[in-house]
Design an enzyme around this catalytic site. Structure first.
Site, PDB file in Angstrom:
ATOM      1  N   HIS A 103       7.834   6.485 -12.256  1.00  0.00           N
ATOM      2  CA  HIS A 103       7.931   5.879 -10.923  1.00  0.00           C
ATOM      3  C   HIS A 103       9.273   5.180 -10.664  1.00  0.00           C
ATOM      4  O   HIS A 103       9.914   5.388  -9.642  1.00  0.00           O
ATOM      5  CB  HIS A 103       6.811   4.854 -10.722  1.00  0.00           C
ATOM      6  CG  HIS A 103       5.435   5.421 -10.886  1.00  0.00           C
ATOM      7  ND1 HIS A 103       5.130   6.720 -10.574  1.00  0.00           N
ATOM      8  CD2 HIS A 103       4.271   4.860 -11.311  1.00  0.00           C
ATOM      9  CE1 HIS A 103       3.831   6.931 -10.806  1.00  0.00           C
ATOM     10  NE2 HIS A 103       3.303   5.823 -11.254  1.00  0.00           N
ATOM     11  N   THR A 137     -10.410  12.025  -8.363  1.00  0.00           N
ATOM     12  CA  THR A 137     -10.980  12.934  -7.368  1.00  0.00           C
ATOM     13  C   THR A 137     -11.620  12.135  -6.240  1.00  0.00           C
ATOM     14  O   THR A 137     -11.413  12.420  -5.060  1.00  0.00           O
ATOM     15  CB  THR A 137     -12.040  13.841  -8.035  1.00  0.00           C
ATOM     16  OG1 THR A 137     -11.410  14.498  -9.134  1.00  0.00           O
ATOM     17  CG2 THR A 137     -12.597  14.853  -7.071  1.00  0.00           C
ATOM     18  N   ALA A 176     -13.685  16.977 -11.858  1.00  0.00           N
ATOM     19  CA  ALA A 176     -14.303  16.837 -10.533  1.00  0.00           C
ATOM     20  C   ALA A 176     -15.063  15.525 -10.372  1.00  0.00           C
ATOM     21  O   ALA A 176     -15.103  14.948  -9.286  1.00  0.00           O
ATOM     22  CB  ALA A 176     -15.254  18.012 -10.292  1.00  0.00           C
TER      23      ALA A 176
HETATM   24  C1  BG6 Z   1       0.107   4.265 -11.708  1.00  0.00           C
HETATM   25  C2  BG6 Z   1       0.030   3.404 -12.935  1.00  0.00           C
HETATM   26  O1  BG6 Z   1       0.754   5.472 -11.993  1.00  0.00           O
HETATM   27  O2  BG6 Z   1       0.822   3.548 -10.697  1.00  0.00           O
HETATM   28  C3  BG6 Z   1      -0.671   2.097 -12.609  1.00  0.00           C
HETATM   29  O3  BG6 Z   1      -0.681   4.090 -13.956  1.00  0.00           O
HETATM   30  C4  BG6 Z   1       0.017   1.395 -11.455  1.00  0.00           C
HETATM   31  O4  BG6 Z   1      -0.707   1.256 -13.764  1.00  0.00           O
HETATM   32  C5  BG6 Z   1       0.201   2.343 -10.281  1.00  0.00           C
HETATM   33  O5  BG6 Z   1      -0.809   0.307 -11.077  1.00  0.00           O
HETATM   34  C6  BG6 Z   1       1.065   1.704  -9.221  1.00  0.00           C
HETATM   35  O6  BG6 Z   1       1.078   2.532  -8.076  1.00  0.00           O
HETATM   36  P1  BG6 Z   1       1.108   1.926  -6.620  1.00  0.00           P
HETATM   37  O7  BG6 Z   1       1.179   3.108  -5.713  1.00  0.00           O
HETATM   38  O8  BG6 Z   1      -0.169   1.135  -6.469  1.00  0.00           O
HETATM   39  O9  BG6 Z   1       2.316   1.054  -6.545  1.00  0.00           O
END
Ligand code: BG6
Length: 507
Positions: free
Chosen positions: A256, A30, A25
């Protein structure tokens, strides 16, 4: 603004009443993302009157103290246009709605007593949000399971949202799946990848499958190669402790970048049913040939300049070893062994402290037959490239060849495209709204299933093992990446789209 400006007013139903239990939290996630997301959901009228939040933190916090802290943080966002969440003002109505429903308790995440206390406080529908360090994922789920908190009834669901990183290699991801699935059913676990909360990532399926002109050419007969880029200008910031054992490959690729890959390369699912979509994603990821070091480059930023300022080397960042070999950049060539993509390389790159902030997918088509234009001053016929831009300015841009005005047939490349912002009101989202809402609604489409995660780790596991003691190539902060990444494509007679090229931003 074009005339055809569209306002999206979907008739979105309110989520059912539930308690959102946030482990962690007092943490950063958060404050930065979950509270703004709840504020936005409340603003959209999507939270039930009986919605409430119960925070759990190892530090002593009181309801009033926590409410005041979060109110201050929300207010601070109005002064910081670069924050993930920024608003001119915090509307007291939705924030009051959330604020009045915030409660907190102190608890150690690995202590049985915490879960006993929770069991005494919770009834009805509950979403447990694990906004904690990855080492607590297993212990918290075990604590919940043993205290009977994951038992569902016809009137009460019990779901768990698990943050990334889910495992640090294939073996640890499998072990974590085993631990959590011993406590509940797959359908209760919502493994988050915040890229899937991005509107424009979700829109990739619409672009591909709702436009009949694209699907027939979206295959190896017409596509030469695909580039996927997630370039950042920021460095590792204050996250050295997390980043040192993690690195760019684990941090960004099997999660990602593979999400972008699946959206752009998966087969059309039979429907938008969660399992139909997730089956296709798993099928795609399973078809990736495991990556070997010959098809990969690992880099680390040295000192350099970013936005006109000197910035330190990665090794001089806080909590980073002076001789660190953690990669802050990775480039890969992926091969997908299926009917649609066999022979089409997918080049992925991601890194910190690069020349540009850009997340995009670029589909490079094969060149048109040259015969008709032989002898004209077109130079080489430029292949068509379709760029699907996610960040920072979502939209799309396609490179086309046209005739330059004048008496002769001379060709030029132009760019045609659109920005989402020109057609839709910018939605006040941080990306977590949809994810939290979908979990409350019981829709796991945008979450990772156990088999997809394991298949993703399996694709990069040979590289993780091979890179245990491998050196890194250096690139100066502010550069497009290490030279070796250019060589990776040059070997096949190809090159990356330049980073720092702003042409599309003006399109
Ligand atoms: C996160 C990574 O999951 O995604 C970070 O841990 C990275 O290192 C980030 O900077 C990038 O996300 P976005 O949405 O800013 O492109």
């Amino acid at each position: 603004m074009p005339d055809a400006c569209v306002h999206d007013t979907p008739d979105t139903p309110q989520a059912p009443p539930c308690t959102l239990v946030i482990f962690g939290a007092g943490g950063d996630l958060t404050k930065r993302l979950l509270m703004p997301a709840l504020y936005n959901l409340a603003g959209g009228g999507l939270l039930d009157e009986k919605f409430s939040v119960l925070g759990v933190d190892h530090n002593p916090l009181t309801d009033d103290g926590w409410r005041d802290d979060l109110t201050k943080t929300m207010d601070s966002f109005t002064k910081d246009p670069s924050a993930e969440f920024h608003a001119e003002r915090i509307d007291p109505r939705p924030w009051g709605f959330v604020r009045d429903r915030l409660h907190v308790m102190q608890g150690d995440f690995s202590d049985e007593a915490t879960f006993k206390e929770l069991a005494g406080r919770l009834t009805g529908n509950v979403v447990f949000y694990l906004a904690v360090s990855a080492r607590f994922f297993g212990p918290v789920v075990e604590g919940l399971g043993k205290a009977g908190l994951l038992k569902q009834t016809d009137d009460a669901f019990r779901r768990v949202i698990i943050e990334k990183p889910f495992g640090s290699d294939l073996a640890s991801a499998k072990a974590l799946n085993q631990t959590i699935l011993a406590q509940g059913e797959e359908g209760q676990f919502y493994r988050i990848d915040h890229f899937l909360g991005k509107e424009t990532v979700q829109s990739l399926l619409a672009i591909r499958f709702a436009n009949a002109m694209l699907e027939p050419i979206w295959r190896r007969d017409y596509v030469d190669h695909v580039e996927i880029t997630a370039a950042e200008t920021i460095g590792v910031e204050e996250r050295g402790r997390f980043y040192e054992p993690t690195g760019a490959l684990r941090d960004m690729v099997p999660n990602h970048l593979f999400q972008l890959l699946t959206m752009v390369a998966m087969e059309p699912p039979g429907s938008f049913d969660a399992e139909a979509v997730r089956d296709e994603k798993t099928r795609l990821v399973t078809a990736i040939r495991p990556v070997t070091p010959e098809n990969a480059v690992r880099g680390q930023y040295a000192a350099g300049r970013e936005a006109g300022k000197d910035v330190p080397a990665y090794r001089d960042e806080p909590d980073v070893a002076k001789d660190s070999r953690t990669e802050t950049y990775v480039a890969l060539k992926l091969e997908i062994e299926n009917e649609r993509w066999s022979g089409v390389p997918f080049f992925l790159r991601t890194g910190k402290r690069l020349a540009d902030r850009r997340t995009e997918i670029a589909v490079h088509f094969k060149p048109a037959p040259f015969t008709l234009f032989r002898g004209t001053d077109g130079g080489d016929l430029a292949p068509n490239v379709m760029r699907l831009r996610i960040d920072p300015k979502p939209g799309s841009a396609t490179h086309l060849n046209v005739k330059r005005p004048g008496p002769q047939m001379h060709l030029s490349v132009i760019e045609t495209g659109f920005c989402y912002g020109d057609f839709f009101d910018p939605a006040p989202t941080v990306g977590y709204e949809t994810l939290i809402y979908d979990c409350m609604m019981g829709d796991p489409t945008l979450f990772q299933r156990a088999d997809t995660i394991e298949a993703s780790w399996a694709a990069v596991d040979p590289l993780i093992q091979a890179w245990k003691d491998a050196p890194v190539c250096f690139y100066p902060a502010g550069a497009p990446g290490p030279k070796e990444a250019d060589d990776l494509l040059a070997r096949d007679g190809r090159s990356w789209l330049p980073l720092g090229d702003t042409r599309t931003e003006d399109a």
